[in-house]
Design a protein around this motif. Structure first.
Motif, PDB file in Angstrom:
ATOM      1  N   TYR A  12       0.832  -1.209   0.000  1.00 53.93           N
ATOM      2  CA  TYR A  12       0.000   0.000   0.000  1.00 53.93           C
ATOM      3  C   TYR A  12       0.863   1.253   0.000  1.00 53.93           C
ATOM      4  O   TYR A  12       0.548   2.234  -0.691  1.00 53.93           O
ATOM      5  CB  TYR A  12      -0.932  -0.013   1.205  1.00 53.93           C
TER       6      TYR A  12
ATOM      7  N   GLU B 278       0.671   4.124  -2.647  1.00 54.18           N
ATOM      8  CA  GLU B 278       0.280   5.472  -2.196  1.00 54.18           C
ATOM      9  C   GLU B 278       1.444   6.097  -1.424  1.00 54.18           C
ATOM     10  O   GLU B 278       1.392   6.240  -0.202  1.00 54.18           O
ATOM     11  CB  GLU B 278      -0.963   5.394  -1.299  1.00 54.18           C
TER      12      GLU B 278
ATOM     13  N   LEU C 239       0.926  10.026   1.513  1.00 52.12           N
ATOM     14  CA  LEU C 239      -0.274   9.747   2.296  1.00 52.12           C
ATOM     15  C   LEU C 239      -0.887  11.039   2.835  1.00 52.12           C
ATOM     16  O   LEU C 239      -0.252  11.763   3.591  1.00 52.12           O
ATOM     17  CB  LEU C 239       0.046   8.816   3.463  1.00 52.12           C
ATOM     18  N   SER C 240      -2.131  11.300   2.433  1.00 53.15           N
ATOM     19  CA  SER C 240      -2.897  12.368   3.059  1.00 53.15           C
ATOM     20  C   SER C 240      -3.375  11.864   4.418  1.00 53.15           C
ATOM     21  O   SER C 240      -3.201  10.690   4.747  1.00 53.15           O
ATOM     22  CB  SER C 240      -4.100  12.740   2.185  1.00 53.15           C
TER      23      SER C 240
ATOM     24  N   LYS D 172      -6.362  11.303   5.325  1.00 50.63           N
ATOM     25  CA  LYS D 172      -7.390  10.280   5.113  1.00 50.63           C
ATOM     26  C   LYS D 172      -6.752   8.960   4.709  1.00 50.63           C
ATOM     27  O   LYS D 172      -7.137   7.888   5.189  1.00 50.63           O
ATOM     28  CB  LYS D 172      -8.391  10.754   4.050  1.00 50.63           C
ATOM     29  N   LYS D 173      -5.758   9.022   3.823  1.00 50.83           N
ATOM     30  CA  LYS D 173      -5.094   7.790   3.394  1.00 50.83           C
ATOM     31  C   LYS D 173      -4.248   7.204   4.524  1.00 50.83           C
ATOM     32  O   LYS D 173      -4.069   5.987   4.607  1.00 50.83           O
ATOM     33  CB  LYS D 173      -4.245   8.055   2.157  1.00 50.83           C
ATOM     34  N   GLU D 174      -3.735   8.058   5.393  1.00 56.41           N
ATOM     35  CA  GLU D 174      -3.013   7.572   6.558  1.00 56.41           C
ATOM     36  C   GLU D 174      -3.956   6.767   7.450  1.00 56.41           C
ATOM     37  O   GLU D 174      -3.598   5.697   7.961  1.00 56.41           O
ATOM     38  CB  GLU D 174      -2.432   8.748   7.344  1.00 56.41           C
TER      39      GLU D 174
ATOM     40  N   LEU E 251      -6.616   5.217   6.432  1.00 57.93           N
ATOM     41  CA  LEU E 251      -6.918   3.980   5.713  1.00 57.93           C
ATOM     42  C   LEU E 251      -5.773   2.979   5.827  1.00 57.93           C
ATOM     43  O   LEU E 251      -5.998   1.770   5.921  1.00 57.93           O
ATOM     44  CB  LEU E 251      -7.210   4.286   4.240  1.00 57.93           C
ATOM     45  N   SER E 252      -4.551   3.484   5.848  1.00 60.96           N
ATOM     46  CA  SER E 252      -3.411   2.559   5.978  1.00 60.96           C
ATOM     47  C   SER E 252      -3.431   1.868   7.328  1.00 60.96           C
ATOM     48  O   SER E 252      -3.055   0.696   7.449  1.00 60.96           O
ATOM     49  CB  SER E 252      -2.089   3.318   5.791  1.00 60.96           C
TER      50      SER E 252
ATOM     51  N   PHE F  55     -15.470   7.841   3.108  1.00 59.28           N
ATOM     52  CA  PHE F  55     -14.515   7.461   2.074  1.00 59.28           C
ATOM     53  C   PHE F  55     -15.240   7.227   0.750  1.00 59.28           C
ATOM     54  O   PHE F  55     -16.465   7.118   0.706  1.00 59.28           O
ATOM     55  CB  PHE F  55     -13.766   6.178   2.475  1.00 59.28           C
TER      56      PHE F  55
ATOM     57  N   HIS G 146     -10.919   5.060  -2.811  1.00 61.45           N
ATOM     58  CA  HIS G 146      -9.999   5.014  -1.678  1.00 61.45           C
ATOM     59  C   HIS G 146      -9.833   3.589  -1.151  1.00 61.45           C
ATOM     60  O   HIS G 146      -8.786   3.244  -0.588  1.00 61.45           O
ATOM     61  CB  HIS G 146     -10.509   5.889  -0.527  1.00 61.45           C
TER      62      HIS G 146
END
Length: 502
Positions: free
Chosen positions: A344, A348, A351-352, A354-356, A358-359, A426, A430
């Motif tokens: 991941y 990506e 990492l924004s 939001k993506k942080e 999600l990670s 989300f 995403h």
């Protein structure tokens, strides 16, 4: 030898609630992943009764408070400042001379005192209740203090609606039951005043809804104890029981005359005021039943103070508990998690926030994707999804649980993306990289071998993912190569592309 014993001694932390009616202190020991309550201390101070018409605390009330803190300081000898948190609420918020109290307290009490806003008080009360009160769904938490009443609706560890209203058992006692006089007229006035205080928020709270109403702290505890002593062993507070209790109370003309089973003498002076406020809350919010929680502000302070009980670590405990309950192969889950996270981060790299988030959810999903194996191997990904969606998971909100369930549901077999749930926080785009990362991590670890995997490079171009392996490695691992070819076909059916190269 003594040094070794000292090094192994569990850390102790303490929280103090400087309330308008009582001062509370709770001391806890940090044991592994949990908090163990060591002792509780309570002193009736009635700080709010010392507020004059100019909102200044009189000397007698300040002295009572300082004497209490001096006693608490004796119990806290040897505690580092970092291990003690002290929060003052309504009365010191309101007192124009609160600085006088703080200056005098500093002479006998070596720990900083925070005067916290009402909304922060409400949030911390909710945190204390949510850690100590089991149950799923949304909770309405009501805490009637000496000077203010906090009302919170939340789910799990998240407070969604928080309010603090200027009504408490001490302040209402002074306003409506002056000199201890009790009458139906006085009681009705106090009850209506409480209803009016809630008029601005009642509709919003009712519309938001809750699954369970929970009361905390002294006034509600006293009402519950009277109900239990009157024969209601379950301790539930209902509208009907409240009305019966009000009738019994109004047979007495003065607070000193109140003779109700289970009512302690130190609660007598403010009991009528607390009962009137709770009755008004029941009417304003159309409540039918309320249960009691021992958790309150001081427990919230404890859990917030200890880093292990912050948001991410609450989820660690939840995941660990679930893994143990469903006998997950933790070594395999760790290997899958490491590979999924690596893929991941390659997909990506920027990492924004939001993506942080999600990670982090991907890591939990990797740890828990096999919970359904305990039910059946056949279709276990669907069983896993059901468990993750429908189990109470402290620390995870509903949307986060849906992400976990979705990743478990789509980590193997056909990619029926038309069955993807709707998300609020989300978008599907995403979620897709999470699904791909977890699927590939599961394929690469399908043989459950302890042998380390080679460095696998991932190149991403929108929906085309290319895995690059070291030369000849795939030819030496033909079973894995066959599994990847099957995975390629499943991706293709979903409109995705998986390329494999050396």
């Amino acid at each position: 030898m003594n040094d070794d014993v000292s090094a192994e001694k569990p850390r102790e932390i303490a929280a103090i609630d400087i309330g308008s009616n009582s001062f509370h202190m709770v001391v806890a020991r940090v044991v592994g992943q949990g908090l163990q309550i060591v002792s509780r201390h309570k002193q009736r101070v009635r700080l709010a009764s010392g507020l004059d018409s100019h909102q200044n605390l009189d000397n007698a009330a300040i002295t009572r408070g300082i004497e209490c803190l001096s006693m608490f300081a004796e119990r806290l000898q040897g505690f580092d400042e970092a291990n003690v948190r002290v929060a003052a609420t309504f009365t010191l918020r309101e007192a124009k001379n609160s600085h006088v109290f703080l200056q005098r307290a500093a002479n006998v009490f070596p720990y900083p005192i925070e005067i916290i806003p009402g909304i922060e008080e409400a949030r911390l009360i909710y945190m204390g209740v949510s850690h100590t009160q089991p149950g799923e769904g949304k909770k309405l938490v009501v805490d009637i203090g000496g000077g203010s009443t906090e009302l919170v609706i939340g789910r799990d560890f998240y407070a969604a609606l928080t309010n603090s209203k200027h009504m408490g058992c001490v302040s209402y006692n002074a306003r409506f039951f002056k000199d201890g006089q009790i009458s139906a007229k006085r009681f009705t006035s106090a009850q209506l005043a409480a209803e009016l205080k809630l008029e601005s928020i009642a509709r919003q709270y009712i519309r938001y809804g809750w699954n369970e109403a929970v009361g905390s702290s002294g006034s509600i505890k006293a009402i519950r104890e009277v109900l239990i002593a009157s024969g209601h062993d379950d301790g539930h507070i209902t509208r009907k029981r409240l009305d019966t209790l009000i009738e019994a109370l109004l047979t007495f003309k003065h607070s000193e005359d109140i003779d109700l089973p289970g009512l302690s003498p130190d609660r007598q002076p403010v009991f009528a005021a607390g009962l009137a406020i709770l009755s008004g809350i029941f009417s304003a919010l159309k409540l039918e039943k309320m249960v009691f929680s021992n958790g309150a502000l001081r427990e919230g302070l404890l859990y917030e103070m200890e880093d292990r009980f912050q948001h991410s670590d609450i989820r660690s405990r939840t995941a660990a508990d679930l893994a143990e309950r469903y006998h997950i192969d933790s070594q395999h889950a760790d290997r899958v998690q490491q590979v999924a996270s690596s893929l991941y981060l390659q997909a990506e790299p920027q990492l924004s926030s939001k993506k942080e988030e999600l990670s982090v959810l991907l890591r939990w999903a990797a740890q828990l994707h096999e919970v359904g194996l305990s039910i059946s191997h056949s279709g276990f990904h669907k069983h896993s999804a059901y468990i993750l969606q429908n189990t109470n998971l402290p620390g995870f909100n509903q949307e986060q649980q849906t992400v976990l369930a979705t990743l478990a549901r789509f980590h193997r077999k056909a990619l029926k993306l038309g069955e993807m749930p709707d998300f609020t926080l989300f978008k599907s785009k995403h979620i897709f990289p999470l699904i791909r990362s977890l699927r590939l991590a599961c394929v690469l670890n399908v043989q459950r071998s302890d042998d380390p995997l080679p460095d696998v490079e991932l190149v991403v171009n929108e929906d085309v993912w290319t895995l690059r392996f070291p030369k000849t490695w795939l030819r030496q691992n033909r079973l894995l190569e066959a599994d990847l070819i099957v995975e390629q076909a499943l991706w293709q059916n979903a409109g995705w592309t998986l390329d494999i190269s050396e």
